[in-house]
Design a protein around this motif. Structure first.
Motif, PDB file in Angstrom:
ATOM      1  N   LEU A  35      41.760  32.111  45.612  1.00  0.00           N
ATOM      2  CA  LEU A  35      42.789  33.087  45.934  1.00  0.00           C
ATOM      3  C   LEU A  35      42.428  34.412  45.281  1.00  0.00           C
ATOM      4  O   LEU A  35      42.221  34.480  44.068  1.00  0.00           O
ATOM      5  CB  LEU A  35      44.126  32.570  45.399  1.00  0.00           C
ATOM      6  CG  LEU A  35      45.410  32.996  46.065  1.00  0.00           C
ATOM      7  CD1 LEU A  35      45.426  32.655  47.539  1.00  0.00           C
ATOM      8  CD2 LEU A  35      46.603  32.353  45.387  1.00  0.00           C
ATOM      9  N   GLY A  36      42.312  35.462  46.099  1.00  0.00           N
ATOM     10  CA  GLY A  36      42.006  36.781  45.570  1.00  0.00           C
ATOM     11  C   GLY A  36      43.223  37.399  44.909  1.00  0.00           C
ATOM     12  O   GLY A  36      44.365  37.072  45.246  1.00  0.00           O
ATOM     13  N   GLU A  37      42.978  38.303  43.958  1.00  0.00           N
ATOM     14  CA  GLU A  37      44.086  38.953  43.270  1.00  0.00           C
ATOM     15  C   GLU A  37      44.947  39.709  44.266  1.00  0.00           C
ATOM     16  O   GLU A  37      44.449  40.507  45.065  1.00  0.00           O
ATOM     17  CB  GLU A  37      43.557  39.910  42.204  1.00  0.00           C
ATOM     18  CG  GLU A  37      44.648  40.448  41.306  1.00  0.00           C
ATOM     19  CD  GLU A  37      44.105  41.224  40.123  1.00  0.00           C
ATOM     20  OE1 GLU A  37      44.815  42.116  39.663  1.00  0.00           O
ATOM     21  OE2 GLU A  37      42.984  40.932  39.681  1.00  0.00           O
ATOM     22  N   GLY A  38      46.231  39.404  44.268  1.00  0.00           N
ATOM     23  CA  GLY A  38      47.173  40.057  45.167  1.00  0.00           C
ATOM     24  C   GLY A  38      47.196  39.485  46.580  1.00  0.00           C
ATOM     25  O   GLY A  38      47.979  39.929  47.406  1.00  0.00           O
ATOM     26  N   GLU A  39      46.334  38.509  46.865  1.00  0.00           N
ATOM     27  CA  GLU A  39      46.298  37.901  48.199  1.00  0.00           C
ATOM     28  C   GLU A  39      47.291  36.757  48.291  1.00  0.00           C
ATOM     29  O   GLU A  39      47.507  36.041  47.311  1.00  0.00           O
ATOM     30  CB  GLU A  39      44.911  37.303  48.495  1.00  0.00           C
ATOM     31  CG  GLU A  39      43.883  38.267  48.960  1.00  0.00           C
ATOM     32  CD  GLU A  39      42.581  37.557  49.329  1.00  0.00           C
ATOM     33  OE1 GLU A  39      41.937  38.025  50.267  1.00  0.00           O
ATOM     34  OE2 GLU A  39      42.197  36.565  48.685  1.00  0.00           O
ATOM     35  N   ASP A  40      47.841  36.564  49.485  1.00  0.00           N
ATOM     36  CA  ASP A  40      48.606  35.347  49.689  1.00  0.00           C
ATOM     37  C   ASP A  40      47.664  34.309  50.294  1.00  0.00           C
ATOM     38  O   ASP A  40      46.512  34.599  50.625  1.00  0.00           O
ATOM     39  CB  ASP A  40      49.874  35.592  50.527  1.00  0.00           C
ATOM     40  CG  ASP A  40      49.619  35.875  51.998  1.00  0.00           C
ATOM     41  OD1 ASP A  40      48.501  35.623  52.503  1.00  0.00           O
ATOM     42  OD2 ASP A  40      50.549  36.342  52.664  1.00  0.00           O
ATOM     43  N   THR A  44      43.833  34.813  52.047  1.00  0.00           N
ATOM     44  CA  THR A  44      42.641  34.191  51.464  1.00  0.00           C
ATOM     45  C   THR A  44      41.954  33.295  52.483  1.00  0.00           C
ATOM     46  O   THR A  44      40.734  33.353  52.650  1.00  0.00           O
ATOM     47  CB  THR A  44      43.009  33.371  50.209  1.00  0.00           C
ATOM     48  OG1 THR A  44      43.569  34.258  49.244  1.00  0.00           O
ATOM     49  CG2 THR A  44      41.799  32.674  49.624  1.00  0.00           C
TER      50      THR A  44
END
Length: 164
Positions: A35-40, A44
């Motif tokens: 999961l990328g930072e700030g991604e839901d 992702t």
């Protein structure tokens, strides 16, 4: 887990193969990533599918992606499994669809060397068993999921036969 849809052919499943040093083998897996930072979760999943297969998500099939614990007796690691459909007839997927099995994908800067493996949905479980016979490792979550699908299809067939 991407389900490939095309008007002219039966559904298929897009899998990937990459070397996993922990098992010393190439492993058959579903496209996945962190999961990328700030991604839901959906962002992702769509990003990882594009990076690892060149395909774009047409729609997500379900929102019931609960936590799957890999080995809770040893590690708290958890994953989620999202189902999505990929329209191979859509212009966004034209180039990747033409690549077929031959495509090598992944991000070079992350050291990824990923091969695509496309299998018929109706033979999902049998295809994974075949990969094991060829010497691949198969992700356990993927095999359990494929076995569940096969069992459901077998039960549906039996129920249809008993009604006639």
């Amino acid at each position: 887990l991407p389900i490939l849809k095309r008007k002219s052919s039966p559904d298929q499943v897009m899998l990937i193969s990459q070397f996993r040093p922990a098992v010393g083998k190439y492993c058959i897996e579903a496209p996945a990533g962190l999961l990328g930072e700030g991604e839901d979760l959906r962002e992702t999943a769509a990003r990882e599918l594009l990076e690892e297969t060149g395909l774009t998500v047409s729609r997500f099939v379900s929102d019931d992606a609960g936590d799957l614990l890999n080995d809770p007796g040893i590690t708290p690691t958890k994953v989620k499994l999202l189902l999505c459909e990929v329209d191979l007839d859509h212009p966004d997927n034209k180039e990747a669809a033409e690549m077929g099995h031959e495509g090598v994908c992944g991000l070079a800067e992350e050291g990824e060397y990923i091969r695509r493996k496309i299998v018929p949905f109706a033979q999902f479980r049998d295809s994974l068993v075949g990969f094991e016979r060829e010497g691949f490792a198969v992700d356990g979550k993927l095999m359990c999921f494929a076995r569940g699908i096969a069992f459901g299809m077998e039960m549906a067939e039996k129920l249809n036969l008993s009604k006639s």
